[in-house]
Design an enzyme around this catalytic site. Structure first.
Site, mmCIF file in Angstrom:
data_model
loop_
_atom_site.group_PDB
_atom_site.id
_atom_site.type_symbol
_atom_site.label_atom_id
_atom_site.label_comp_id
_atom_site.label_asym_id
_atom_site.label_seq_id
_atom_site.Cartn_x
_atom_site.Cartn_y
_atom_site.Cartn_z
ATOM 1 N N HIS A 85 0.969 -1.234 0.025
ATOM 2 C CA HIS A 85 0.070 -0.109 0.047
ATOM 3 C C HIS A 85 0.686 1.240 -0.062
ATOM 4 O O HIS A 85 1.881 1.410 0.671
ATOM 5 C CB HIS A 85 -1.018 -0.130 1.045
ATOM 6 C CG HIS A 85 -0.202 0.153 2.305
ATOM 7 N ND1 HIS A 85 0.033 1.322 3.237
ATOM 8 C CD2 HIS A 85 0.129 -0.884 3.163
ATOM 9 C CE1 HIS A 85 0.497 1.010 4.167
ATOM 10 N NE2 HIS A 85 0.466 -0.367 4.614
ATOM 11 N N ASP A 87 -0.510 4.406 0.814
ATOM 12 C CA ASP A 87 -1.000 5.217 1.695
ATOM 13 C C ASP A 87 -0.202 5.282 3.046
ATOM 14 O O ASP A 87 0.228 4.115 3.269
ATOM 15 C CB ASP A 87 -2.508 5.205 1.776
ATOM 16 C CG ASP A 87 -3.077 4.102 2.273
ATOM 17 O OD1 ASP A 87 -2.461 2.868 2.150
ATOM 18 O OD2 ASP A 87 -3.748 3.979 3.031
ATOM 19 N N ASP A 124 6.361 1.377 6.781
ATOM 20 C CA ASP A 124 4.960 1.065 6.685
ATOM 21 C C ASP A 124 4.274 2.056 5.551
ATOM 22 O O ASP A 124 3.431 3.094 5.958
ATOM 23 C CB ASP A 124 4.031 1.282 7.952
ATOM 24 C CG ASP A 124 2.627 0.887 7.957
ATOM 25 O OD1 ASP A 124 2.499 0.269 7.232
ATOM 26 O OD2 ASP A 124 1.949 1.265 8.947
ATOM 27 N N GLU A 157 -5.168 1.127 2.712
ATOM 28 C CA GLU A 157 -4.981 0.305 3.875
ATOM 29 C C GLU A 157 -5.066 0.727 5.237
ATOM 30 O O GLU A 157 -5.464 0.296 6.076
ATOM 31 C CB GLU A 157 -3.643 -0.541 3.538
ATOM 32 C CG GLU A 157 -3.400 -1.397 4.421
ATOM 33 C CD GLU A 157 -2.857 -1.581 5.882
ATOM 34 O OE1 GLU A 157 -3.033 -2.336 6.601
ATOM 35 O OE2 GLU A 157 -2.438 -0.266 6.002
ATOM 36 N N GLU A 158 -4.553 2.253 5.422
ATOM 37 C CA GLU A 158 -4.454 2.830 6.408
ATOM 38 C C GLU A 158 -5.739 3.267 6.927
ATOM 39 O O GLU A 158 -6.015 3.807 8.158
ATOM 40 C CB GLU A 158 -3.600 3.893 6.587
ATOM 41 C CG GLU A 158 -2.087 3.495 6.196
ATOM 42 C CD GLU A 158 -1.575 2.753 7.668
ATOM 43 O OE1 GLU A 158 -2.202 2.365 8.321
ATOM 44 O OE2 GLU A 158 -0.106 2.463 7.364
ATOM 45 N N ASP A 184 4.495 -6.103 4.954
ATOM 46 C CA ASP A 184 4.205 -4.905 5.787
ATOM 47 C C ASP A 184 3.962 -5.646 7.210
ATOM 48 O O ASP A 184 3.308 -5.264 8.234
ATOM 49 C CB ASP A 184 2.418 -5.014 5.321
ATOM 50 C CG ASP A 184 2.036 -3.482 5.746
ATOM 51 O OD1 ASP A 184 2.728 -2.632 6.183
ATOM 52 O OD2 ASP A 184 0.683 -3.316 5.702
ATOM 53 N N HIS A 217 -21.215 25.613 33.809
ATOM 54 C CA HIS A 217 -20.424 26.387 34.990
ATOM 55 C C HIS A 217 -20.134 25.167 35.816
ATOM 56 O O HIS A 217 -20.842 24.720 36.340
ATOM 57 C CB HIS A 217 -21.104 27.659 35.450
ATOM 58 C CG HIS A 217 -20.113 28.298 36.287
ATOM 59 N ND1 HIS A 217 -19.693 27.959 37.527
ATOM 60 C CD2 HIS A 217 -19.605 29.554 36.168
ATOM 61 C CE1 HIS A 217 -18.938 28.634 38.019
ATOM 62 N NE2 HIS A 217 -18.659 29.617 37.358
ATOM 63 N N THR A 319 -13.277 26.553 33.578
ATOM 64 C CA THR A 319 -14.066 26.036 34.708
ATOM 65 C C THR A 319 -15.453 25.294 34.050
ATOM 66 O O THR A 319 -16.523 26.212 34.308
ATOM 67 C CB THR A 319 -14.155 26.314 35.992
ATOM 68 O OG1 THR A 319 -14.683 27.830 35.962
ATOM 69 C CG2 THR A 319 -12.963 26.616 36.680
ATOM 70 N N ARG A 332 -8.026 -5.321 19.084
ATOM 71 C CA ARG A 332 -7.327 -6.305 18.200
ATOM 72 C C ARG A 332 -7.867 -7.627 18.219
ATOM 73 O O ARG A 332 -8.268 -8.035 19.662
ATOM 74 C CB ARG A 332 -5.932 -6.140 18.367
ATOM 75 C CG ARG A 332 -5.123 -5.096 18.261
ATOM 76 C CD ARG A 332 -5.067 -4.602 16.670
ATOM 77 N NE ARG A 332 -4.574 -3.265 16.499
ATOM 78 C CZ ARG A 332 -4.179 -2.887 15.331
ATOM 79 N NH1 ARG A 332 -4.084 -3.637 14.488
ATOM 80 N NH2 ARG A 332 -3.518 -1.807 15.254
ATOM 81 N N SER A 403 -2.465 -5.581 12.361
ATOM 82 C CA SER A 403 -3.724 -6.270 11.485
ATOM 83 C C SER A 403 -3.556 -5.720 9.868
ATOM 84 O O SER A 403 -3.096 -4.592 9.727
ATOM 85 C CB SER A 403 -5.286 -5.486 11.678
ATOM 86 O OG SER A 403 -5.078 -5.827 12.953
#
Length: 462
Positions: A85, A87, A124, A157-158, A184, A217, A319, A332, A403
Site C-alpha cells: 500500500h 498510503d 509502513d 490500507e490505513e 507489511d 459552569h 471551569t 485487536r 492487522s
C-alpha cells in the site's frame, strides 16, 4: 550474482527513488491530502513501467485507486502476486518529529549504524513494497526473472481497505497467482530473521457521550449534573477487570485457544524482557494475566483507547462541565473472532453500561479479520530458503499483533496463503513520530525478494 551486482551498481538510485516517494504526503485518512494520494499512485505506476512491467493500470475505486501491474514471461510458468500500500498514516503530532515527516533524512542510530530513513511511510509501507519494484527491476535488467509477477498496490490500507474486497472479488482471474507476497510486517531483528505466520484482526470504534445540552459552569452545576468526561472514563475503565480481561459479554466466545505445545513453540522466539522495557522506557510490562508478552501481542485479543477528548484543553483554566466527551477505541482480534460481531457486542455493551444521566452514540469505523497462514507451504519454504540465503540464518515463524485485512481476504477469495515477508523492526516507530526504516533492511529486503523468486522456481521445478 548478476541480480545482486545490478542492485549494488544502482544502490544510490534505488535509495533516492524511495526518498522521492516518501516526499509525497499520501495520507489517506485526511481529505486535504487527496491530491497527494493520487500523486503517489501515479508514482507507483511510473515506477512499475520503468522497471519493466508490460501492463500497468490505475484502477479506479469509489475511494483511492489500486495500481495493478504485471509481467507475464510465460503463461505456463508459476505466478507471484505482490501486495502493498502506498498510503500512509497521518503524521500528527508534527511537533514530536525530529525532522519534517515528509522530508526524509538518513541518520545513523544504535540499531541502524548504516543509517535509517526517517519519514512517514518509510517502513509502513512504502519502503517495504518498493523493495519489490526494485527487485523486479533488477531481475528484469539481468534477464533473470524466473516467474511471472503481478503487483496490486492500494491506497486505502490505513483507513480499512474499504474498496479492496470488491476489487478482489471482481478481478479474481486477473489476480490469480500461485503465491502471494506481502511485506507489511517486521522481523525479530537483523540477527534473528523471522516470517510472520499470524496476524490479529481489528474492530475500530468511536463513541460519544453527551450530558447537558451545553457546556456548564462547573461551580454552579458541578456535583449535580453528570460530567460526560468522568462518565466516559468510568465506562471505559469498566470494560476491563483487574486481570486486564475484557468484560464485554461474549467477547471471548470464539477466541481460538492455542495448545500448550503451540504456546511453548511461540515463546521459543528470542525475547529479552529487560531490553524490551528499556527500548520503551518503561519499568514494567502490562497485560492480560497468565500470558507472556509474546502471547499478549500475538495470540490474545485487546481493547485499547486510541484517543480521548472533550472539554477545555487550551492555555490556562476554564471551569466547565463539557457537554460532550469522545473516544476512539480499537480492539485487536484473534482467530476465530469476527469483527462485525465484535463491533455489535461492543456497541450493545457500551450502551448498556451508560447511566441515565447521559446519552451515548457508537460508530463502527472499520475492521478486518485475523489470519493464520501455513508454515509448510511451498511459498513459505521458498521464503525460508531465501532468508537463509541472504541472512545466513533460518528464519523463525512468529505471530504479530498488527492487522492486515487483505490476508484473510486473499485466503477466502483467492484460495492462497500469503507469505508475510516483512523486513522492518518493531523499533521502527510505525504510526508514531520519527518513523524510520533501516537502509540495510531496505537493500537486504530487495536481495531477499529476488532470492525468493529463484528459490520458489527451484522448489516448484523439483
Amino acid at each position: 550474482m548478476a541480480v545482486n551486482d545490478f542492485i549494488r551498481d544502482n544502490k544510490d538510485r534505488f535509495l533516492n527513488e524511495l526518498l522521492d516517494l516518501l516526499r509525497i504526503p499520501s495520507v489517506s485518512a485526511d481529505p486535504k491530502f487527496k491530491k497527494d494520494v493520487f500523486a503517489a499512485a501515479n508514482f507507483v505506476k511510473e515506477s512499475l513501467e520503468k522497471a519493466g512491467a508490460d501492463t500497468v493500470e490505475i484502477c479506479e475505486t469509489p475511494g483511492y485507486p489500486i495500481v495493478y501491474g504485471e509481467k507475464i514471461i510465460d503463461p505456463a510458468l508459476k505466478t507471484v502476486l505482490v501486495y502493498g500500500h502506498y498510503d500512509v498514516q497521518p503524521a500528527d503530532p508534527y511537533e514530536l518529529w525530529d525532522s519534517p515527516p515528509f522530508e526524509p533524512v538518513i541518520k545513523k542510530t544504535k540499531i541502524h549504524p548504516e543509517g535509517a530513513i526517517f519519514a512517514r511511510g518509510s517502513a509502513d509501507d512504502k519502503g517495504q513494497f518498493y523493495m519489490y519494484v526494485k527487485a523486479f527491476e533488477a531481475m528484469m535488467a539481468s534477464g533473470d526473472l524466473p516467474c511471472n509477477v503481478k503487483f496490486m498496490i492500494e491506497g486505502e490500507e490505513e483507513v480499512g481497505s474499504d474498496n479492496l474486497e470488491k476489487f478482489v472479488i471482481e478481478n479474481k482471474e486477473k489476480l490469480k497467482a500461485d503465491v502471494i507476497l506481502i511485506s507489511d510486517t517486521h522481523m525479530i531483528s537483523m540477527q534473528d530473521p523471522s516470517i510472520t505466520v499470524g496476524l490479529r484482526g481489528m474492530a475500530y470504534m468511536e463513541v460519544e457521550v453527551t450530558g447537558s445540552n451545553r457546556d456548564l459552569h462547573s461551580g454552579t452545576y458541578g456535583g449535580a449534573v453528570a460530567n460526560p468526561i468522568n462518565v466516559l472514563c468510568d465506562m471505559i475503565a469498566s470494560m476491563k477487570d483487574e486481570n486486564d480481561h475484557i468484560t464485554i459479554p461474549g467477547f471471548y466466545d470464539k477466541v481460538q485457544e492455542l495448545t500448550a505445545a503451540q504456546r511453548e513453540r511461540l515463546n521459543e522466539a528470542p525475547f529479552d524482557l529487560n531490553e524490551y522495557q528499556d527500548k520503551l522506557d518503561i519499568e514494567a510490562v502490562h497485560g492480560e494475566k497468565d500470558y507472556t508478552t509474546i502471547e499478549r501481542v500475538g495470540i490474545r485479543p485487546t481493547l485499547d483507547v486510541n484517543g480521548i477528548w472533550g472539554g477545555y484543553i487550551g492555555e490556562g483554566a476554564k471551569t466547565v462541565l463539557p457537554s460532550k466527551a469522545h473516544a476512539k477505541i480499537s480492539m485487536r482480534l484473534v482467530p476465530d473472532q469476527d469483527w462485525h460481531e465484535i463491533s455489535e457486542l461492543f456497541e450493545n455493551y457500551f450502551k448498556s453500561i451508560a447511566p441515565k444521566s447521559v446519552k451515548v452514540k457508537v460508530k463502527a469505523h472499520h475492521g478486518g479479520a485475523p489470519a493464520v497462514v501455513s508454515d509448510s507451504s511451498v511459498g513459505y519454504k521458498a521464503a525460508e530458503a531465501a532468508m537463509e540465503e541472504t541472512f545466513g540464518k533460518k528464519p523463525i515463524p512468529t505471530r504479530e499483533g498488527g492487522s492486515i485485512p487483505i490476508v484473510a481476504l486473499f485466503q477466502k477469495e483467492l484460495g492462497s496463503d500469503p507469505i508475510l515477508f516483512g523486513f522492518g523492526l518493531d523499533t521502527d516507530a510505525l504510526h508514531s513520530p520519527n518513523e524510520h526504516y533501516g537502509v540495510k533492511n531496505y537493500f537486504i529486503g530487495i536481495e531477499t525478494i529476488a532470492a525468493f523468486f529463484g528459490q520458489f522456481r527451484k522448489l516448484i521445478d523439483k
